[in-house]
Scaffold this motif. Structure first.
Motif, PDB file in Angstrom:
ATOM      1  N   TYR A 217     -68.196   9.181   9.415  1.00  0.00           N
ATOM      2  CA  TYR A 217     -67.564   7.970   9.953  1.00  0.00           C
ATOM      3  C   TYR A 217     -66.274   7.622   9.220  1.00  0.00           C
ATOM      4  CZ  TYR A 217     -71.928   6.758  12.416  1.00  0.00           C
ATOM      5  OH  TYR A 217     -73.019   6.745  13.238  1.00  0.00           O
ATOM      6  N   GLY A 218     -66.086   8.206   8.032  1.00  0.00           N
ATOM      7  CA  GLY A 218     -64.934   7.850   7.214  1.00  0.00           C
ATOM      8  C   GLY A 218     -65.198   6.708   6.275  1.00  0.00           C
ATOM      9  N   ASN A 219     -66.452   6.272   6.176  1.00  0.00           N
ATOM     10  CA  ASN A 219     -66.803   5.159   5.285  1.00  0.00           C
ATOM     11  C   ASN A 219     -66.866   5.587   3.818  1.00  0.00           C
ATOM     12  OD1 ASN A 219     -67.089   3.521   7.548  1.00  0.00           O
ATOM     13  ND2 ASN A 219     -69.279   3.914   7.726  1.00  0.00           N
ATOM     14  N   TRP A 220     -67.214   6.846   3.578  1.00  0.00           N
ATOM     15  CA  TRP A 220     -67.325   7.367   2.217  1.00  0.00           C
ATOM     16  C   TRP A 220     -66.470   8.621   2.066  1.00  0.00           C
ATOM     17  CZ3 TRP A 220     -73.399   7.282   1.524  1.00  0.00           C
ATOM     18  CH2 TRP A 220     -73.805   5.961   1.307  1.00  0.00           C
ATOM     19  N   PRO A 221     -65.897   8.834   0.873  1.00  0.00           N
ATOM     20  CA  PRO A 221     -65.155  10.077   0.633  1.00  0.00           C
ATOM     21  C   PRO A 221     -66.114  11.256   0.460  1.00  0.00           C
ATOM     22  CG  PRO A 221     -65.267   8.783  -1.375  1.00  0.00           C
ATOM     23  CD  PRO A 221     -65.870   7.923  -0.283  1.00  0.00           C
ATOM     24  N   VAL A 222     -65.578  12.450   0.538  1.00  0.00           N
ATOM     25  CA  VAL A 222     -66.395  13.658   0.433  1.00  0.00           C
ATOM     26  C   VAL A 222     -67.174  13.710  -0.876  1.00  0.00           C
ATOM     27  CG1 VAL A 222     -66.234  16.165   0.146  1.00  0.00           C
ATOM     28  CG2 VAL A 222     -65.026  15.044   2.035  1.00  0.00           C
ATOM     29  N   ASP A 223     -66.541  13.322  -1.992  1.00  0.00           N
ATOM     30  CA  ASP A 223     -67.197  13.448  -3.299  1.00  0.00           C
ATOM     31  C   ASP A 223     -68.269  12.389  -3.540  1.00  0.00           C
ATOM     32  OD1 ASP A 223     -65.568  11.273  -3.608  1.00  0.00           O
ATOM     33  OD2 ASP A 223     -64.385  12.094  -5.268  1.00  0.00           O
ATOM     34  N   LYS A 224     -68.452  11.467  -2.583  1.00  0.00           N
ATOM     35  CA  LYS A 224     -69.489  10.444  -2.725  1.00  0.00           C
ATOM     36  C   LYS A 224     -70.883  11.062  -2.719  1.00  0.00           C
ATOM     37  CE  LYS A 224     -71.071   6.130  -2.583  1.00  0.00           C
ATOM     38  NZ  LYS A 224     -70.866   5.144  -3.674  1.00  0.00           N
ATOM     39  N   VAL A 225     -71.070  12.130  -1.971  1.00  0.00           N
ATOM     40  CA  VAL A 225     -72.394  12.750  -1.872  1.00  0.00           C
ATOM     41  C   VAL A 225     -72.824  13.320  -3.223  1.00  0.00           C
ATOM     42  CG1 VAL A 225     -73.740  14.565  -0.755  1.00  0.00           C
ATOM     43  CG2 VAL A 225     -72.146  13.194   0.586  1.00  0.00           C
ATOM     44  N   ARG A 226     -71.908  13.956  -3.935  1.00  0.00           N
ATOM     45  CA  ARG A 226     -72.225  14.462  -5.267  1.00  0.00           C
ATOM     46  C   ARG A 226     -72.593  13.310  -6.204  1.00  0.00           C
ATOM     47  NH1 ARG A 226     -71.287  19.071  -7.841  1.00  0.00           N
ATOM     48  NH2 ARG A 226     -69.862  19.820  -6.209  1.00  0.00           N
ATOM     49  N   GLU A 227     -71.862  12.219  -6.091  1.00  0.00           N
ATOM     50  CA  GLU A 227     -72.141  11.045  -6.918  1.00  0.00           C
ATOM     51  C   GLU A 227     -73.545  10.503  -6.645  1.00  0.00           C
ATOM     52  OE1 GLU A 227     -70.681   6.442  -6.790  1.00  0.00           O
ATOM     53  OE2 GLU A 227     -69.111   7.981  -6.701  1.00  0.00           O
ATOM     54  N   ILE A 228     -73.924  10.455  -5.362  1.00  0.00           N
ATOM     55  CA  ILE A 228     -75.256   9.970  -4.984  1.00  0.00           C
ATOM     56  C   ILE A 228     -76.332  10.885  -5.550  1.00  0.00           C
ATOM     57  CG2 ILE A 228     -76.809   9.649  -3.015  1.00  0.00           C
ATOM     58  CD1 ILE A 228     -74.288   8.736  -1.439  1.00  0.00           C
ATOM     59  N   LEU A 229     -76.121  12.179  -5.459  1.00  0.00           N
ATOM     60  CA  LEU A 229     -77.068  13.146  -6.006  1.00  0.00           C
ATOM     61  C   LEU A 229     -77.269  12.914  -7.498  1.00  0.00           C
ATOM     62  CD1 LEU A 229     -78.728  15.834  -5.591  1.00  0.00           C
ATOM     63  CD2 LEU A 229     -76.607  17.029  -6.218  1.00  0.00           C
ATOM     64  N   GLU A 230     -76.192  12.680  -8.219  1.00  0.00           N
ATOM     65  CA  GLU A 230     -76.250  12.521  -9.671  1.00  0.00           C
ATOM     66  C   GLU A 230     -76.800  11.158 -10.082  1.00  0.00           C
ATOM     67  OE1 GLU A 230     -72.216  13.307 -10.729  1.00  0.00           O
ATOM     68  OE2 GLU A 230     -72.442  15.494 -10.588  1.00  0.00           O
ATOM     69  N   ASN A 231     -76.677  10.145  -9.213  1.00  0.00           N
ATOM     70  CA  ASN A 231     -77.169   8.808  -9.548  1.00  0.00           C
ATOM     71  C   ASN A 231     -78.689   8.714  -9.555  1.00  0.00           C
ATOM     72  OD1 ASN A 231     -74.686   7.640  -9.983  1.00  0.00           O
ATOM     73  ND2 ASN A 231     -74.475   6.857  -7.894  1.00  0.00           N
ATOM     74  N   GLN A 232     -79.346   9.626  -8.824  1.00  0.00           N
ATOM     75  CA  GLN A 232     -80.808   9.731  -8.854  1.00  0.00           C
ATOM     76  C   GLN A 232     -81.521   8.466  -8.373  1.00  0.00           C
ATOM     77  OE1 GLN A 232     -82.637  12.888 -10.496  1.00  0.00           O
ATOM     78  NE2 GLN A 232     -80.877  13.206  -9.166  1.00  0.00           N
ATOM     79  N   THR A 233     -80.954   7.811  -7.360  1.00  0.00           N
ATOM     80  CA  THR A 233     -81.633   6.655  -6.783  1.00  0.00           C
ATOM     81  C   THR A 233     -81.401   6.623  -5.279  1.00  0.00           C
ATOM     82  OG1 THR A 233     -81.736   4.224  -6.695  1.00  0.00           O
ATOM     83  CG2 THR A 233     -79.654   5.191  -7.397  1.00  0.00           C
ATOM     84  N   ARG A 234     -82.457   6.404  -4.526  1.00  0.00           N
ATOM     85  CA  ARG A 234     -82.389   6.391  -3.061  1.00  0.00           C
ATOM     86  C   ARG A 234     -81.518   5.249  -2.555  1.00  0.00           C
ATOM     87  NH1 ARG A 234     -81.379   6.854   1.303  1.00  0.00           N
ATOM     88  NH2 ARG A 234     -82.640   7.210   3.165  1.00  0.00           N
ATOM     89  N   ASP A 235     -81.391   4.181  -3.311  1.00  0.00           N
ATOM     90  CA  ASP A 235     -80.652   2.999  -2.861  1.00  0.00           C
ATOM     91  C   ASP A 235     -79.172   3.291  -2.616  1.00  0.00           C
ATOM     92  OD1 ASP A 235     -82.980   1.579  -3.103  1.00  0.00           O
ATOM     93  OD2 ASP A 235     -82.482   0.709  -5.054  1.00  0.00           O
ATOM     94  N   HIS A 236     -78.639   4.317  -3.254  1.00  0.00           N
ATOM     95  CA  HIS A 236     -77.222   4.616  -3.126  1.00  0.00           C
ATOM     96  C   HIS A 236     -76.908   5.530  -1.949  1.00  0.00           C
ATOM     97  CE1 HIS A 236     -76.369   3.687  -7.662  1.00  0.00           C
ATOM     98  NE2 HIS A 236     -76.816   2.649  -6.980  1.00  0.00           N
ATOM     99  N   ALA A 237     -77.931   6.147  -1.378  1.00  0.00           N
ATOM    100  CA  ALA A 237     -77.712   7.099  -0.282  1.00  0.00           C
ATOM    101  C   ALA A 237     -77.660   6.381   1.068  1.00  0.00           C
ATOM    102  CB  ALA A 237     -78.809   8.153  -0.277  1.00  0.00           C
ATOM    103  N   GLY A 238     -77.357   7.151   2.120  1.00  0.00           N
ATOM    104  CA  GLY A 238     -77.298   6.577   3.462  1.00  0.00           C
ATOM    105  C   GLY A 238     -78.674   6.329   4.047  1.00  0.00           C
ATOM    106  N   ALA A 239     -78.699   5.714   5.207  1.00  0.00           N
ATOM    107  CA  ALA A 239     -79.961   5.400   5.888  1.00  0.00           C
ATOM    108  C   ALA A 239     -80.658   6.683   6.339  1.00  0.00           C
ATOM    109  CB  ALA A 239     -79.695   4.496   7.089  1.00  0.00           C
ATOM    110  N   THR A 240     -81.952   6.583   6.568  1.00  0.00           N
ATOM    111  CA  THR A 240     -82.718   7.707   7.100  1.00  0.00           C
ATOM    112  C   THR A 240     -82.418   7.855   8.586  1.00  0.00           C
ATOM    113  OG1 THR A 240     -84.481   7.286   5.501  1.00  0.00           O
ATOM    114  CG2 THR A 240     -85.035   8.660   7.395  1.00  0.00           C
ATOM    115  N   ALA A 241     -81.907   9.010   8.982  1.00  0.00           N
ATOM    116  CA  ALA A 241     -81.561   9.244  10.389  1.00  0.00           C
ATOM    117  C   ALA A 241     -82.823   9.254  11.251  1.00  0.00           C
ATOM    118  CB  ALA A 241     -80.818  10.567  10.528  1.00  0.00           C
ATOM    119  N   PRO A 242     -82.720   8.931  12.536  1.00  0.00           N
ATOM    120  CA  PRO A 242     -83.892   8.901  13.431  1.00  0.00           C
ATOM    121  C   PRO A 242     -84.574  10.260  13.512  1.00  0.00           C
ATOM    122  CG  PRO A 242     -81.994   7.836  14.459  1.00  0.00           C
ATOM    123  CD  PRO A 242     -81.485   8.511  13.223  1.00  0.00           C
ATOM    124  N   PRO A 243     -85.884  10.266  13.766  1.00  0.00           N
ATOM    125  CA  PRO A 243     -86.625  11.530  13.734  1.00  0.00           C
ATOM    126  C   PRO A 243     -86.342  12.472  14.895  1.00  0.00           C
ATOM    127  CG  PRO A 243     -88.068   9.741  14.418  1.00  0.00           C
ATOM    128  CD  PRO A 243     -86.780   9.117  13.984  1.00  0.00           C
TER     129      PRO A 243
END
Length: 274
Positions: free
Chosen positions: A224-250
Motif C-alpha cells: 500500500y505504500g504505508n511502510w518502507p521495504v526495510d520495515k519488514v526486517r525491523e519487525i522481524l528483529e523486534n520479536q513482537t507480533r504487535d509491530h507486524a501487520g494484520a492477519t490476512a483473511p483465510p
C-alpha cells in the motif's frame, strides 16, 4: 497392519479447519467418517499439519493405519464415494509403517492469492482476497527477502507461544504478479507486470500459527505504500507480533505441497511401485 498415505485437496470454506474441533465440522472428522464407512474401522487420520478455518489445500498429506485389504486405487475411489464434493482424495498409497505425515515432513509450500482489481470476480470470492487499491508487488517482494533463512518468527505468530520454538527456516518467499493461476497446479500462471493476481509463495521447514497470513498482512502494508521495504526486517528483529501487520483473511491461503524424504514414503511391500 497397513499404513496408508493420502494426498487430499479441499475447499476449506465450510469447515473449521483440518483438526477436530468442538465448535464445527472439521475436514479430519469428515475424512475419518469416510474411512469408517468404507472399512468399518475407527481410525485416526493424521495430517502434515492443521489448516485453519476457511483455508484451502491442494496437497494436504495425511496417513492412517488399517487392516483393510482394499487395494490403494480402490481405497481412493471408495473413500471419494463417502466424501462431499469439496474434499477430494487425489491419491492413496501404501507406505512404510513408520511413516508419519506430520513428523516426517521436511518442507511445506503455501500460497496466498490476492485479486488486485477494483472489480470483483463473483466466482472467486471464496478463493482469493480481493484488494481494490493498487499494490506495489515489487516492493512487497523486496521486503519479503529479509525473511529468507533461519529466524525466530514470533513477530508473525498469533498467540505466542504456540510451539516450543518459534525458529523456522524459510527457503523461498516470492511475490509475483500473474495473469491468473491454475488452482489445481503447484505452478501459478505466467508472470505479468499488469496481471491482476498477486501470488505470495512461501516454502519453509515448518510454519507457526497464522504465520503465512501474518506475513501477508505485513507485506500488504508495504504494498500500500504505508511502510518502507526495510520495515519488514525491523519487525522481524523486534520479536513482537504487535509491530507486524494484520492477519490476512483465510480464504486466500492454500497449502500447496508437502515434501518428504523419499525413503520414508516408498512402501517396501511386494508389488508396489518404487
Amino acid at each position: 497392519m497397513r499404513n496408508i498415505r493420502l494426498t487430499i485437496a479441499y475447499d476449506g470454506t465450510n469447515y473449521c479447519g483440518w483438526q477436530v474441533q468442538p465448535n464445527g465440522t472439521s475436514i479430519q472428522t469428515v475424512v475419518e467418517a469416510a474411512v469408517k464407512k468404507l472399512t468399518s474401522e475407527f481410525v485416526n487420520v493424521l495430517a502434515s499439519g492443521r489448516t485453519d478455518s476457511g483455508v484451502h489445500a491442494l496437497g494436504q498429506v495425511a496417513h492412517f493405519h488399517t487392516n483393510s485389504p482394499i487395494p490403494c486405487d480402490k481405497l481412493r475411489s471408495g473413500l471419494q464415494r463417502f466424501l462431499p464434493d469439496d474434499i477430494v482424495v487425489r491419491s492413496a498409497e501404501e507406505v512404510p509403517a513408520e511413516f508419519h505425515a506430520r513428523y516426517d515432513a521436511v518442507r511445506k509450500r503455501y500460497r496466498y492469492v490476492i485479486h488486485n482489481n477494483r472489480v470483483a470476480i463473483p466466482f472467486l470470492q471464496r478463493y482469493v482476497h480481493r484488494i481494490g487499491k493498487p499494490l506495489d508487488a515489487a516492493a512487497m517482494h523486496a521486503a519479503a527477502q529479509s525473511l529468507l533463512g533461519t529466524h525466530d518468527f514470533r513477530s508473525f505468530e498469533s498467540h505466542f507461544p504456540n510451539r516450543s520454538s518459534s525458529v523456522r527456516t524459510v527457503m523461498e518467499l516470492n511475490v509475483t504478479r500473474r495473469v491468473g493461476w491454475d488452482l489445481w497446479s503447484p505452478t501459478p500462471g505466467a508472470v505479468a507486470e499488469d496481471g491482476d493476481f498477486i501470488c505470495i509463495d512461501i516454502m519453509a521447514d515448518g510454519f507457526l500459527y497464522n504465520m503465512v497470513r501474518s506475513i501477508t498482512g505485513t507485506l500488504l502494508k508495504v504494498g500500500y505504500g504505508n511502510w518502507p521495504v526495510d520495515k519488514v526486517r525491523e519487525i522481524l528483529e523486534n520479536q513482537t507480533r504487535d509491530h507486524a501487520g494484520a492477519t490476512a483473511p483465510p480464504h486466500g491461503l492454500y497449502l500447496v505441497h508437502v515434501d518428504y524424504d523419499r525413503e520414508n514414503v516408498v512402501s517396501n511391500s511386494p508389488g508396489d511401485p518404487s
